[in-house]
Design a protein around this motif. Structure first.
Motif, PDB file in Angstrom:
ATOM      1  N   TRP A 417      34.837 -20.305 -14.672  1.00  0.00           N
ATOM      2  CA  TRP A 417      33.894 -19.402 -15.056  1.00  0.00           C
ATOM      3  C   TRP A 417      32.939 -19.403 -16.120  1.00  0.00           C
ATOM      4  N   LEU A 418      33.502 -20.323 -17.013  1.00  0.00           N
ATOM      5  CA  LEU A 418      32.828 -20.605 -18.268  1.00  0.00           C
ATOM      6  C   LEU A 418      31.407 -21.301 -17.912  1.00  0.00           C
ATOM      7  N   ILE A 419      31.834 -22.702 -17.183  1.00  0.00           N
ATOM      8  CA  ILE A 419      30.827 -23.410 -16.557  1.00  0.00           C
ATOM      9  C   ILE A 419      29.667 -22.855 -15.906  1.00  0.00           C
ATOM     10  N   ALA A 420      30.229 -21.831 -14.979  1.00  0.00           N
ATOM     11  CA  ALA A 420      29.130 -20.932 -14.146  1.00  0.00           C
ATOM     12  C   ALA A 420      28.397 -20.001 -15.208  1.00  0.00           C
ATOM     13  N   LEU A 421      28.946 -19.555 -15.879  1.00  0.00           N
ATOM     14  CA  LEU A 421      28.188 -18.489 -17.001  1.00  0.00           C
ATOM     15  C   LEU A 421      27.270 -19.481 -17.841  1.00  0.00           C
ATOM     16  N   LEU A 422      27.560 -20.824 -18.295  1.00  0.00           N
ATOM     17  CA  LEU A 422      26.564 -21.466 -19.048  1.00  0.00           C
ATOM     18  C   LEU A 422      25.478 -21.913 -18.182  1.00  0.00           C
ATOM     19  N   ILE A 423      25.696 -22.266 -16.638  1.00  0.00           N
ATOM     20  CA  ILE A 423      24.492 -22.714 -15.830  1.00  0.00           C
ATOM     21  C   ILE A 423      23.549 -21.314 -15.617  1.00  0.00           C
ATOM     22  N   GLY A 424      24.324 -20.249 -15.349  1.00  0.00           N
ATOM     23  CA  GLY A 424      23.562 -19.024 -15.112  1.00  0.00           C
ATOM     24  C   GLY A 424      22.588 -18.772 -16.441  1.00  0.00           C
ATOM     25  N   LEU A 425      23.141 -18.743 -17.768  1.00  0.00           N
ATOM     26  CA  LEU A 425      22.310 -18.571 -18.811  1.00  0.00           C
ATOM     27  C   LEU A 425      21.203 -19.603 -18.927  1.00  0.00           C
ATOM     28  N   GLY A 426      21.609 -20.801 -18.488  1.00  0.00           N
ATOM     29  CA  GLY A 426      20.473 -21.899 -18.648  1.00  0.00           C
ATOM     30  C   GLY A 426      19.377 -21.702 -17.446  1.00  0.00           C
ATOM     31  N   LEU A 427      19.531 -21.017 -16.613  1.00  0.00           N
ATOM     32  CA  LEU A 427      18.676 -20.987 -15.348  1.00  0.00           C
ATOM     33  C   LEU A 427      17.945 -19.668 -15.663  1.00  0.00           C
ATOM     34  N   LEU A 428      18.880 -18.549 -16.629  1.00  0.00           N
ATOM     35  CA  LEU A 428      17.814 -17.289 -17.016  1.00  0.00           C
ATOM     36  C   LEU A 428      17.065 -17.924 -18.233  1.00  0.00           C
ATOM     37  N   LEU A 429      17.263 -18.740 -19.054  1.00  0.00           N
ATOM     38  CA  LEU A 429      16.471 -18.915 -19.956  1.00  0.00           C
ATOM     39  C   LEU A 429      15.332 -19.796 -19.698  1.00  0.00           C
ATOM     40  N   LEU A 430      15.539 -20.558 -18.770  1.00  0.00           N
ATOM     41  CA  LEU A 430      14.328 -21.360 -18.140  1.00  0.00           C
ATOM     42  C   LEU A 430      13.235 -20.436 -17.426  1.00  0.00           C
ATOM     43  N   GLY A 431      13.944 -19.583 -16.473  1.00  0.00           N
ATOM     44  CA  GLY A 431      13.031 -18.436 -15.827  1.00  0.00           C
ATOM     45  C   GLY A 431      12.144 -17.737 -16.888  1.00  0.00           C
ATOM     46  N   VAL A 432      12.745 -17.363 -17.949  1.00  0.00           N
ATOM     47  CA  VAL A 432      12.021 -16.528 -19.057  1.00  0.00           C
ATOM     48  C   VAL A 432      11.030 -17.270 -19.562  1.00  0.00           C
ATOM     49  N   LEU A 433      11.216 -18.767 -20.136  1.00  0.00           N
ATOM     50  CA  LEU A 433      10.361 -19.738 -20.602  1.00  0.00           C
ATOM     51  C   LEU A 433       9.134 -19.828 -19.413  1.00  0.00           C
ATOM     52  N   ILE A 434       9.362 -19.829 -18.321  1.00  0.00           N
ATOM     53  CA  ILE A 434       8.229 -20.300 -17.219  1.00  0.00           C
ATOM     54  C   ILE A 434       7.522 -18.989 -17.107  1.00  0.00           C
ATOM     55  N   ALA A 435       8.093 -17.654 -17.115  1.00  0.00           N
ATOM     56  CA  ALA A 435       7.285 -16.534 -16.842  1.00  0.00           C
ATOM     57  C   ALA A 435       6.489 -16.340 -18.360  1.00  0.00           C
ATOM     58  N   LEU A 436       7.073 -16.756 -19.605  1.00  0.00           N
ATOM     59  CA  LEU A 436       6.121 -16.761 -20.654  1.00  0.00           C
ATOM     60  C   LEU A 436       4.812 -17.591 -20.464  1.00  0.00           C
ATOM     61  N   LEU A 437       5.052 -18.958 -20.155  1.00  0.00           N
ATOM     62  CA  LEU A 437       4.014 -19.823 -20.241  1.00  0.00           C
ATOM     63  C   LEU A 437       2.891 -19.376 -18.904  1.00  0.00           C
ATOM     64  N   THR A 438       3.565 -18.907 -17.891  1.00  0.00           N
ATOM     65  CA  THR A 438       2.474 -18.140 -16.998  1.00  0.00           C
ATOM     66  C   THR A 438       1.788 -17.098 -17.242  1.00  0.00           C
ATOM     67  N   ARG A 439       2.225 -16.185 -18.142  1.00  0.00           N
ATOM     68  CA  ARG A 439       1.677 -15.256 -18.668  1.00  0.00           C
ATOM     69  C   ARG A 439       0.425 -15.486 -19.421  1.00  0.00           C
ATOM     70  N   ARG A 440       0.772 -16.646 -20.315  1.00  0.00           N
ATOM     71  CA  ARG A 440      -0.242 -17.044 -21.353  1.00  0.00           C
ATOM     72  C   ARG A 440      -1.549 -17.820 -20.663  1.00  0.00           C
ATOM     73  N   ARG A 441      -1.143 -18.422 -19.508  1.00  0.00           N
ATOM     74  CA  ARG A 441      -2.159 -18.930 -19.050  1.00  0.00           C
ATOM     75  C   ARG A 441      -3.127 -17.868 -17.994  1.00  0.00           C
ATOM     76  N   SER A 442      -2.554 -16.849 -17.616  1.00  0.00           N
ATOM     77  CA  SER A 442      -3.358 -15.756 -17.064  1.00  0.00           C
ATOM     78  C   SER A 442      -4.060 -15.026 -17.710  1.00  0.00           C
ATOM     79  N   GLU A 443      -3.886 -14.756 -18.920  1.00  0.00           N
ATOM     80  CA  GLU A 443      -4.791 -14.116 -19.635  1.00  0.00           C
ATOM     81  C   GLU A 443      -6.202 -14.402 -19.702  1.00  0.00           C
TER      82      GLU A 443
END
Length: 636
Positions: A417-443
């Protein structure tokens, strides 16, 4: 958005760092390492790994379940026996902090001690327990070998209450360690421990925790610390430091640190009795010790099912290059340091890690207690324990390519369960970073701003020529003793390195052993951290105040009460403890006798001088000389 990214990254880092540390459990603790003599010593270890405990209970050759790894030398376990199976006794000191700051925890501490006495039960016949109180001084009230006698003694001591003004915590822990070691020497076997009930208050910094822990381990005495931490640290700004020191002392001596409120203190204290059932003596022989070597480091490993399931932290010990210790090690014993275990929480082996369960070694005839051979390849790469590399019949890795790390590495100790939690948090962090970069380019890019026309500058008249600046005035000289008369503390007696005298340069001049905080720090064990304060007033009056010191403040031989403040006149002596003494000197003032009670001292008028003729306008005027005299009424 940025704040969310940072919070997720911090949470992920905390889980990655904290999870392995929380999962790790060594399972073995070295309690006593007496100095080796003629290549022999006897270690005392505590086994906390359940698998190793079960195997030790049923094994007929317990020495084969232990392995000792020594840096720059070799070692063999020649015998192992459980302390509870012999008639060796145990000696415990229950030490209670009797200072005033421990008053609110006094009754709770004795309730825990009585629970410890109940847990002893029938074991008490072979277990001596002494009850001691300490503060500014110590008292050993009783030594009992029965649970009923111990309960009666605890009831009697509990009624005495807290009545001592200060706490010399580390000093009296050292005294308790030495008392336990003298009552139950290492040569007689058995167990020795000191259980301290305290709030970690300390009035002296003379002793170092590292030295105290080393002495306790050399004597085979475990120091168990039961701390009642204060709910508010407003009165003691260094409370956290004191708690950390107590934790280091407990762990450094092989004991346990129990902080009331963080754990179930009753269960933890009574568990100290059960720990006596899992103490083992290991007879160890050394070889390959280099000439001139006087110290070494070792760790102990526990083997269960042919694999290393427990190990201890590396500890230092005193080694002598004499006798059989300097002989060459046989081929079945490896020498050299054990690589550091890195933390996934799994219990890996030492130099050349362990064989996974179900696999056999390359040399079937090798005993499980045999030291691991030198590794084939880079240091720390997994290899099979057995005979040294190159011996016939030895495989570097059974069932795999030589040197392949995955064939002998235990699986990670992280739960799914801890491995799954770490993977989920990592994917969530990666998604937030991608959204942030996309928002900057679209402005959209901001429109360029056109600068307004700049008017032609209006010509300004030329400034007048600068006038030469007058030479800076010389600052007037200020007498540093214009507000306070010159006052000196002349050293009469004290430790080496002191100056002949010290000037009292401020109205409140502090003296004590606390370096960096006192106006006059003196490295003397008999001095308290803030021992006394010398107060100087503008009129020349001098007072000294005792700051509740341990060894007292004396004026002309009379000891001041704690917190008392008295006036000191030139020529009188000020003594701090028995080892530091000053004489008060004020140039321009003569020592005066103590006036009778109720009489205000009066300064005699100087003798009349014959009148001199008025100096002429051309003759230089004589410079006036001012003598300081004590003024009345400025002591408040």
């Amino acid at each position: 958005m940025h704040r969310t990214v940072f919070m997720l990254a911090g949470l992920l880092a905390a889980l990655l760092v904290g999870a392995p540390a929380g999962a790790a459990d060594n399972g073995l603790t070295v309690l006593a390492v007496p100095p080796a003599s003629n290549g022999q010593t006897r270690l005392q270890v505590e086994v906390t790994d359940p698998a190793l405990q079960n195997e030790l209970r049923t094994s007929q050759a317990r020495e084969n379940l232990f392995r000792v790894v020594v840096e720059n030398a070799g070692a063999q376990v020649k015998g192992a026996r459980r302390m509870a199976d012999s008639n060796e006794g145990s000696y415990t000191v229950l030490a209670f902090d009797q200072s005033g700051s421990f008053a609110s925890y006094w009754s709770d501490a004795f309730q825990l001690a009585k629970a410890y006495a109940d847990a002893l039960g029938p074991r008490a016949s072979n277990h001596t327990v002494a009850v001691m109180t300490f503060g500014q001084s110590k008292t050993t009230h009783c030594e009992e070998r029965s649970a009923a006698g111990l309960q009666a003694c605890l009831d009697k001591v509990a009624q005495s209450g807290t009545r001592q003004l200060v706490t010399r915590l580390k000093f009296y822990i050292q005294q308790a360690v030495r008392e336990a070691a003298s009552k139950q020497p290492l040569s007689r076997g058995g167990s020795r421990e000191v259980i301290v009930f305290t709030d970690a208050g300390e009035e002296s910094a003379a002793l170092k925790v590292k030295d105290l822990a080393t002495e306790a381990r050399d004597k085979g005495v475990r120091v168990q610390i039961v701390v009642f931490s204060p709910k508010s640290t407003g009165k003691r700004s260094n409370a956290a430091t004191r708690l950390d020191e107590m934790s280091q002392l407990a762990e450094g001596s092989g004991g346990r640190y129990i902080q009331v409120g963080d754990v179930d203190a009753r269960q933890a204290v009574t568990g100290l009795v059960g720990a006596l059932e899992n103490l083992y003596w290991l007879d160890v022989g050394f070889c390959g010790v280099k000439r001139g070597q006087s110290t070494g480091r070792l760790s102990v490993e526990g083997l269960s099912g042919g694999a290393t399931t427990a190990w201890s932290d590396s500890v230092s010990f005193r080694q002598k290059a004499e006798g059989s210790a300097t002989a060459a090690c046989p081929g079945s014993v490896a020498t050299g340091p054990s690589p550091a275990r890195t933390g996934t929480g799994s219990k890996t082996g030492t130099s050349g890690s362990v064989t996974p369960p179900g696999k056999t070694t390359g040399n079937p005839g090798t005993s499980p207690s045999t030291q691991p051979g030198p590794t084939a390849g880079t240091p720390g790469s997994p290899s099979q324990p057995g005979t040294p590399s190159g011996s016939p019949g030895t495989a570097a890795q059974p069932g795999g390519t030589p040197g392949a790390p995955d064939s002998a590495r235990p699986s990670s100790g992280l739960p799914w369960w801890l491995i799954a939690l770490l993977i989920g948090l990592g994917l969530l962090l990666l998604g937030v970073l991608i959204a942030l970069l996309t928002r900057r380019r679209s402005e959209p890019a901001p429109a360029p701003q056109v600068a307004p026309p700049v008017a032609a500058p209006v010509p300004t008249p030329e400034p007048p020529a600068p006038q030469p600046e007058p030479a800076p005035a010389t600052p007037a000289w200020k007498d540093p003793f214009a507000t306070l008369p010159e006052t000196r503390l002349v050293v009469v007696r004290g430790p080496a390195g002191l100056e002949p005298f010290y000037r009292v340069h401020k109205s409140a001049f502090s003296i004590g052993a606390r370096a960096g905080e006192m106006d006059l720090p003196v490295d003397l064990p008999q001095l308290s951290g803030h021992h006394a304060t010398v107060q100087l007033f503008k009129g020349g009056n001098v007072f000294v105040k005792d700051e509740h010191s341990t060894n007292g403040t004396f004026v002309d031989g009379r000891r001041l009460n704690p917190g008392e403040r008295v006036q000191v006149r030139p020529g009188q002596s000020i003594r701090l403890s028995q080892y530091l003494e000053f004489t008060l000197v004020q140039p321009g003032l003569q020592p005066s006798a103590e006036p009778p009670a109720g009489v205000v001292p009066v300064v005699a008028a100087p003798p009349a001088q014959p009148s001199a003729a008025q100096p002429s306008a051309e003759a230089p005027r004589a410079k006036a000389r001012t003598l300081y005299s004590p003024a009345r009424g400025d002591d408040e």
